[in-house]
Design a protein around this motif. Structure first.
Motif, PDB file in Angstrom:
ATOM      1  N   PRO A 129       0.822  -1.219   0.000  1.00 50.87           N
ATOM      2  CA  PRO A 129       0.000   0.000   0.000  1.00 50.87           C
ATOM      3  C   PRO A 129       0.852   1.263   0.000  1.00 50.87           C
ATOM      4  O   PRO A 129       1.937   1.303   0.590  1.00 50.87           O
ATOM      5  N   THR A 130       0.344   2.293  -0.647  1.00 49.51           N
ATOM      6  CA  THR A 130       1.035   3.580  -0.718  1.00 49.51           C
ATOM      7  C   THR A 130       1.378   4.084   0.678  1.00 49.51           C
ATOM      8  O   THR A 130       0.570   4.008   1.602  1.00 49.51           O
ATOM      9  N   GLY A 131       2.601   4.570   0.814  1.00 50.87           N
ATOM     10  CA  GLY A 131       3.022   5.145   2.082  1.00 50.87           C
ATOM     11  C   GLY A 131       3.477   4.124   3.106  1.00 50.87           C
ATOM     12  O   GLY A 131       3.749   4.483   4.253  1.00 50.87           O
ATOM     13  N   THR A 132       3.547   2.859   2.722  1.00 47.46           N
ATOM     14  CA  THR A 132       4.018   1.821   3.644  1.00 47.46           C
ATOM     15  C   THR A 132       5.078   0.976   2.953  1.00 47.46           C
ATOM     16  O   THR A 132       5.259   1.056   1.743  1.00 47.46           O
ATOM     17  N   TYR A 133       5.735   0.160   3.718  1.00 42.21           N
ATOM     18  CA  TYR A 133       6.686  -0.799   3.159  1.00 42.21           C
ATOM     19  C   TYR A 133       6.239  -2.232   3.396  1.00 42.21           C
ATOM     20  O   TYR A 133       6.978  -3.164   3.152  1.00 42.21           O
ATOM     21  N   LYS A 134       5.025  -2.412   3.881  1.00 39.74           N
ATOM     22  CA  LYS A 134       4.540  -3.757   4.144  1.00 39.74           C
ATOM     23  C   LYS A 134       3.818  -4.307   2.923  1.00 39.74           C
ATOM     24  O   LYS A 134       3.482  -3.569   1.996  1.00 39.74           O
ATOM     25  N   TYR A 135       3.596  -5.616   2.935  1.00 40.89           N
ATOM     26  CA  TYR A 135       2.803  -6.267   1.901  1.00 40.89           C
ATOM     27  C   TYR A 135       1.473  -6.714   2.491  1.00 40.89           C
ATOM     28  O   TYR A 135       1.414  -7.153   3.638  1.00 40.89           O
ATOM     29  N   ILE A 136       0.450  -6.664   1.652  1.00 38.94           N
ATOM     30  CA  ILE A 136      -0.796  -7.345   1.930  1.00 38.94           C
ATOM     31  C   ILE A 136      -0.856  -8.516   0.952  1.00 38.94           C
ATOM     32  O   ILE A 136      -0.867  -8.304  -0.269  1.00 38.94           O
ATOM     33  N   PHE A 137      -0.856  -9.730   1.489  1.00 36.95           N
ATOM     34  CA  PHE A 137      -0.843 -10.926   0.646  1.00 36.95           C
ATOM     35  C   PHE A 137      -2.243 -11.458   0.417  1.00 36.95           C
ATOM     36  O   PHE A 137      -3.104 -11.381   1.314  1.00 36.95           O
ATOM     37  N   GLY A 138      -2.463 -12.052  -0.758  1.00 36.56           N
ATOM     38  CA  GLY A 138      -3.616 -12.885  -0.970  1.00 36.56           C
ATOM     39  C   GLY A 138      -3.406 -14.238  -0.293  1.00 36.56           C
ATOM     40  O   GLY A 138      -2.333 -14.511   0.260  1.00 36.56           O
ATOM     41  N   THR A 139      -4.413 -15.093  -0.371  1.00 34.83           N
ATOM     42  CA  THR A 139      -4.311 -16.401   0.287  1.00 34.83           C
ATOM     43  C   THR A 139      -3.470 -17.381  -0.518  1.00 34.83           C
ATOM     44  O   THR A 139      -3.110 -18.440  -0.014  1.00 34.83           O
ATOM     45  N   GLY A 140      -3.152 -17.020  -1.764  1.00 30.27           N
ATOM     46  CA  GLY A 140      -2.296 -17.884  -2.576  1.00 30.27           C
ATOM     47  C   GLY A 140      -3.096 -18.845  -3.445  1.00 30.27           C
ATOM     48  O   GLY A 140      -4.227 -19.221  -3.125  1.00 30.27           O
TER      49      GLY A 140
END
Lengths: 110, 115
Positions: free
Chosen positions: A92-103
């Motif tokens: 997400p914009t402004g972050t360095y984290k990931y949001i993952f799908g379930t795969g």
């Protein structure tokens, strides 16, 4: 918030081509990532898209359409070792984290 | 080191106990991340360090979870009063900066089982 959707499972034959789709809803993101994860192992980085279009890396290609909230991972000349889960993620914009799908669990059959 | 190292690889603990999980990132990587992954799910973000400081801890589920990185290298994830719902694989990752353009390198994870 972010919502990422991928098919749960896919099956394909050795030597074939398979396309794994990912749709997302997000207000903005830095980039879209694909990771491969074999059972019981760590995810490994495959590809990164920030602009619309196709990124090619050997047998693997990834496509992004930001206007449609859509990406796909294309695997060519499938091999048995490609049997794994494929994870789509957005940063997400402004972050360095990931949001993952379930795969998506891909089974490659002989 | 050559890769991201996590210890222990497996940890079984009783409900209510305290656990520490260790992560040794790739040498020179300033950014370090903790995720946890439940069976059949994608990794879920917990916390991100840039150097010694926690730049984003928005993913920590509650105050039983805490992480430190005192010298900007090794990090420890600490879980107090463990609950059965904490059972998961805890993954650590590092990257050269926080930009993540080249993706992260993940460690093999610590499988935590709370009985």
């Amino acid at each position: 918030g972010q919502n990422i959707d991928q098919p749960t499972e896919m099956t394909a034959t050795e030597g074939a081509i398979v396309q794994i789709n990912c749709t997302y809803q997000t207000s903005g993101f830095n980039g879209l990532f694909w990771y491969q994860q074999h059972a019981g192992e760590a995810p490994t980085f495959l590809s990164y898209n920030v602009l619309d279009g196709l990124e090619e890396k050997g047998r693997f290609s990834s496509f992004l359409s930001r206007s449609k909230g859509y990406s796909y991972l294309l695997l060519k000349e499938l091999q048995m070792k490609d049997s794994a889960s494929y994870l789509c993620a957005v940063s997400p914009t402004g972050t360095y984290k990931y949001i993952f799908g379930t795969g998506t669990r891909l089974k490659v059959l002989a | 080191g050559a890769g991201v190292s996590q210890t222990p690889s497996n940890k079984v603990t009783e409900k209510g106990k305290y656990v520490e999980l260790r992560c040794d990132p790739i040498s020179g990587h300033t950014a370090l991340y903790w995720y946890r992954q439940s069976l059949g799910q994608g990794p879920e973000f917990l916390i991100y360090f840039q150097g010694t400081g926690a730049a984003d801890d928005s993913g920590l589920p509650n105050d039983r979870f805490f992480a430190v990185r005192p010298e900007g290298s090794v990090s420890t994830l600490k879980i107090q009063r463990t609950e059965r719902g904490d059972s998961a694989v805890y993954l650590c990752a590092s990257s050269q900066t926080g930009q993540g353009v080249g993706g992260y390198t993940f460690g093999s994870g610590t499988r935590l089982t709370v009985v």
